[in-house]
Design a protein around this motif. Structure first.
Motif, PDB file in Angstrom:
ATOM      1  N   UNK A 169       4.716   5.973   3.167  1.00 10.44           N
ATOM      2  CA  UNK A 169       3.340   7.409   3.014  1.00 10.44           C
ATOM      3  C   UNK A 169       4.475   7.535   4.816  1.00 10.44           C
ATOM      4  N   UNK A 177       1.343  10.172  -2.273  1.00  9.38           N
ATOM      5  CA  UNK A 177       2.103  11.104  -2.695  1.00  9.38           C
ATOM      6  C   UNK A 177       2.571  11.139  -3.695  1.00  9.38           C
ATOM      7  N   UNK A 178       2.879  10.204  -4.030  1.00  7.92           N
ATOM      8  CA  UNK A 178       3.871   9.830  -5.983  1.00  7.92           C
ATOM      9  C   UNK A 178       3.252  11.027  -6.974  1.00  7.92           C
ATOM     10  N   UNK A 219      10.733  11.392  -0.816  1.00 11.61           N
ATOM     11  CA  UNK A 219      10.138  10.561   0.166  1.00 11.61           C
ATOM     12  C   UNK A 219      10.658   8.908   0.186  1.00 11.61           C
ATOM     13  N   UNK A 252      10.493   8.456  -3.877  1.00 10.50           N
ATOM     14  CA  UNK A 252       9.312   9.573  -4.045  1.00 10.50           C
ATOM     15  C   UNK A 252       9.745  11.170  -4.384  1.00 10.50           C
ATOM     16  N   UNK A 257      11.402   4.062  -8.470  1.00  9.99           N
ATOM     17  CA  UNK A 257      11.642   5.342  -8.839  1.00  9.99           C
ATOM     18  C   UNK A 257      10.472   5.955  -8.926  1.00  9.99           C
ATOM     19  N   UNK A 258      10.290   7.145  -8.540  1.00 15.56           N
ATOM     20  CA  UNK A 258       8.315   7.231  -8.801  1.00 15.56           C
ATOM     21  C   UNK A 258       8.433   9.334  -8.318  1.00 15.56           C
ATOM     22  N   UNK A 259       6.659   9.028  -8.296  1.00 20.68           N
ATOM     23  CA  UNK A 259       6.639  10.743  -8.281  1.00 20.68           C
ATOM     24  C   UNK A 259       7.096  11.746  -9.221  1.00 20.68           C
ATOM     25  N   UNK A 279       0.318  -1.535   0.067  1.00 22.31           N
ATOM     26  CA  UNK A 279      -0.118   0.111   0.186  1.00 22.31           C
ATOM     27  C   UNK A 279       0.261   1.188  -0.218  1.00 22.31           C
ATOM     28  N   UNK A 280       1.996   1.129   0.536  1.00 24.92           N
ATOM     29  CA  UNK A 280       3.009   2.759   0.249  1.00 24.92           C
ATOM     30  C   UNK A 280       2.726   3.192  -1.253  1.00 24.92           C
ATOM     31  N   UNK A 281       2.810   4.401  -0.847  1.00 21.69           N
ATOM     32  CA  UNK A 281       2.907   5.138  -2.307  1.00 21.69           C
ATOM     33  C   UNK A 281       4.653   4.804  -2.846  1.00 21.69           C
ATOM     34  N   UNK A 282       4.884   4.943  -3.853  1.00 19.79           N
ATOM     35  CA  UNK A 282       6.134   4.760  -4.463  1.00 19.79           C
ATOM     36  C   UNK A 282       6.418   3.846  -4.685  1.00 19.79           C
ATOM     37  N   UNK A 283       5.595   2.224  -4.127  1.00 19.61           N
ATOM     38  CA  UNK A 283       5.962   1.103  -4.360  1.00 19.61           C
ATOM     39  C   UNK A 283       4.993   0.812  -5.207  1.00 19.61           C
ATOM     40  N   UNK A 284       5.835  -0.462  -6.279  1.00 24.66           N
ATOM     41  CA  UNK A 284       5.527  -0.951  -7.009  1.00 24.66           C
ATOM     42  C   UNK A 284       6.607  -2.210  -7.378  1.00 24.66           C
ATOM     43  N   UNK A 328       2.981  14.490  -6.119  1.00 24.88           N
ATOM     44  CA  UNK A 328       4.536  15.246  -6.747  1.00 24.88           C
ATOM     45  C   UNK A 328       3.773  15.471  -8.472  1.00 24.88           C
ATOM     46  N   UNK A 373      -2.807   4.276  -3.916  1.00 21.45           N
ATOM     47  CA  UNK A 373      -2.058   4.209  -4.531  1.00 21.45           C
ATOM     48  C   UNK A 373      -2.178   3.141  -5.694  1.00 21.45           C
ATOM     49  N   UNK A 382       3.246   4.807  -9.605  1.00 19.80           N
ATOM     50  CA  UNK A 382       3.806   5.951  -9.052  1.00 19.80           C
ATOM     51  C   UNK A 382       5.105   6.314  -9.930  1.00 19.80           C
TER      52      UNK A 382
END
Lengths: 505, 159
Positions: free
Chosen positions: A376, B87-88, A372, A408, A333-335, A176-181, B91, B125, B129
């Motif tokens: 989150x 967040x991503x 980040x 991110x 690597x995201x955002x 569920x963490x943003x920036x992770x896939x 951004x 999410x 991202x």
């Protein structure tokens, strides 16, 4: 044209989100080519990345491709040509162990999987005792890739030593963490690796049943995993494992949109059909986990790394890395980045190298303001900390965490007070409600940050104090780590917390 | 049981769903997913049927249903548009995108347009991202959603 021509168009969700299905549709009825829907190579800025292979020749990359590009790609005149995929600078710089097959093979072809090193680790494990497997994993230095970084072999050892009528292997795929896939890409691009890893874990600790708890937000990964489990069952990989007489079977279970269920004890409650409320530890899930039985709960990447460790040996894996962070880590690597995606490499790159070199700076072209790391619940790093090497202890020493290795990037337009507020708001929305510091603290956190935003500087020490309470008093990482993004934003970007005050004056 | 007396056909359908899962370890979530799939939401009248099948109280079933964001107590609009708030995606401008969606649809998060065409949901999410802002439209992933793309999506959804 001599020989067969194979065209690869990824089925990865990111590629599909950028139009891969439309590209594939133009090739579906073409009798001159064999279409393979592979996983993604991880270079999301080039997706949809189409690869053309004549016979056994090199795979030639084209991207980002649209359906309109296909005729030119087929006759070799496309201006989207990138050369051989393996020679792309981003591919050459990676050390792909866990992701060695992702993007390379047809994810749902077991023969393709075996042709690329699949099942070598499992066959070796079948000839070993449980203790020997546990020792191999312990010696590899593999640590939990979900974020906590607990040594995988030691967790397995606890479960192996427990006496019980039934033990379980549970894969935490609630990414569920943003920036992770990374979990998503692995499950969509090489699902048999995860299945193989779970079977090996079962052999190691004496567990015969496994579950993958997969978040509902990943429809494409769900489909791939369910199909892969079916194929594994009908081809004798699951059940009586490769005819060895050793039993292991598994099932895919779907989450229901609760972030906190990525926490292992609330995941267990959810899997049992209860509210996804955190359990106090002890007892450890390793001793009293799913349905009260000894249970291994590991992240997707941890389990999916086990086959390559068994295939190539503990030493091969351990020789990569830095300090106590051994092996490789799939960076995500995201955002706001020019070159976003997945990059597997040994631990030890600095944050600056990752952001400036591998990510190529921001997509908007504006200067980087904050990064980040770890989802989150991870800290916001300013430019002054860009020399931090990527490793568990190294990030911990800088008041942060690597978490699931999501990075991110934000450009200078980011409002860090807003990001701190969002962290508290997210915690309030997702809190399971079991412990007070998280349930009430997050709500008060939003209110307190709003006070700061209105120019009330007296609320700043209050926020600091609240964060201390949440950190020390919460049962799990949701309430306990929300202070990381909040306090790092406040500490490293004080101007964003003072601007509002100036405006008020 | 007074308020939530199930119509016989609903009862039978829910009971059949329960029966299909009873042999599993931890059947509650698979049952709820299937009920939601069948009815578009988890009807209140289904709760006592599930409770009876699993030998728990209706309150316990209610507790589980209400814990998870995915389960609805009323049907959604004809199309469900989920926009990532994490967040991503922020951004890359997800906040402005969400504001534009809310303004165009005239609803806040979780709201459904008055004509019932679109329900707008936040999602934290989608694992997209590196190509944000991201959205999930009726279960289909969409990346790099800018305002033009959003307009096209909503246009197609009839909003």
């Amino acid at each position: 044209m001599t020989g067969t021509r194979t065209i690869y168009v990824p089925r990865d969700a990111a590629a599909r989100a950028l139009g891969a299905d439309a590209v594939a549709a133009t090739l579906a009825n073409n009798p001159d080519v064999t279409l393979v829907r592979n996983g993604s190579r991880g270079m999301i800025w080039l997706e949809p990345l189409v690869e053309v292979q004549d016979g056994d020749g090199p795979r030639m990359a084209y991207g980002p491709a649209t359906a309109a590009d296909i005729p030119a790609i087929l006759d070799g005149t496309s201006d989207k040509a990138l050369g051989p995929t393996d020679d792309l600078p981003s591919m050459k710089r990676q050390t792909r162990l866990t992701f060695q097959r992702v993007g390379v093979i047809d994810p749902l072809c077991l023969r393709d999987y075996e042709a690329h090193g699949g099942l070598v680790g499992l066959r070796r494990a079948l000839a070993m005792s449980g203790t020997e497997i546990v020792t191999e994993v312990t010696d590899s230095g593999l640590r939990g890739r979900g974020g906590a970084g607990f040594p995988t072999g030691i967790k397995w050892n606890t479960v192996a030593g427990a006496e019980a009528t039934q033990k379980y292997i549970i894969c935490n795929a609630d990414e569920g963490d943003s920036g992770t896939f990374a979990d998503r890409m692995l499950m969509e691009g090489d699902p048999f690796t995860l299945i193989e890893g779970m079977i090996i874990a079962g052999l190691a600790v004496g567990a015969t049943r496994g579950y993958v708890y997969l978040r509902s937000e990943y429809p494409d990964a769900i489909e791939a995993m369910q199909e892969a489990v079916e194929i594994a069952r009908t081809s004798g990989l699951l059940g009586d494992v490769l005819g060895s007489g050793r039993l292991f079977d598994m099932e895919i279970r779907i989450g229901a949109g609760a972030y906190v269920c990525g926490e292992e004890t609330s995941l267990l409650n959810s899997l049992e059909g209860k509210r996804g409320v955190v359990r106090a530890k002890p007892p450890l899930p390793a001793l009293e986990g799913f349905l009260g039985k000894p249970t291994v709960v590991n992240n997707v990447i941890s389990l999916a790394t086990v086959p390559v460790i068994l295939e190539k040996g503990a030493a091969h894996y351990r020789d990569f890395g830095l300090g106590r962070s051994r092996g490789t880590i799939p960076l995500q690597i995201a955002g706001n980045v020019r070159q976003g995606g997945l990059f597997e490499t040994a631990f030890g790159l600095t944050l600056g190298e990752i952001v400036e070199d591998i990510a190529g700076g921001t997509a908007t072209g504006r200067p980087v303001k904050a990064v980040q790391v770890g989802g989150p619940l991870g800290a916001y790093f300013p430019l002054s900390k860009f020399d931090t090497p990527f490793g568990y202890e190294e990030f911990d020493g800088q008041g942060g965490l690597i978490g699931h290795a999501g990075v991110v990037v934000f450009d200078e337009t980011a409002d860090m007070l807003g990001m701190a507020r969002f962290a508290m708001e997210f915690c309030a929305v997702e809190s399971c409600g079991k412990c007070t510091p998280c349930r009430i603290g997050a709500v008060r956190g939003v209110e307190t940050i709003d006070r700061i935003g209105r120019g009330d500087a007296a609320a700043i020490p209050l926020l600091t104090d609240l964060c201390e309470t949440m950190k020390d008093g919460s049962l799990c990482a949701l309430g306990g780590f929300t202070p990381f993004p909040v306090m790092s934003a406040l500490t490293h970007f004080p101007d964003d917390f003072a601007k509002a005050k100036e405006a008020a004056e | 049981m007074h308020s939530a007396q199930a119509p016989a056909d609903l009862s039978a359908q829910v009971a059949a769903i329960c029966a299909a899962h009873l042999g599993r370890e931890g059947p509650m979530l698979p049952i709820l997913h299937d009920v939601q799939h069948a009815f578009g939401h988890v009807p209140e009248a289904a709760l006592p049927v599930i409770a009876l099948a699993l030998n728990v109280t209706t309150a316990e079933v209610h507790g589980v249903v209400s814990f998870y964001h995915d389960f609805r107590d009323a049907p959604a609009g004809r199309h469900v548009v989920k926009i990532c708030r994490a967040e991503a995606c922020q951004a890359m401008g997800a906040n402005d995108l969400a504001d534009a969606a809310k303004a165009r649809l005239g609803v806040d998060w979780h709201g459904t347009t008055t004509d019932g065409s679109v329900t707008l949901e936040p999602v934290y999410c989608l694992g997209l991202c590196a190509c944000g802002p991201a959205a999930l439209v009726d279960g289909v992933v969409v990346g790099r959603v800018d305002k033009a793309r959003l307009d096209a999506i909503l246009e197609e959804a009839g909003a």
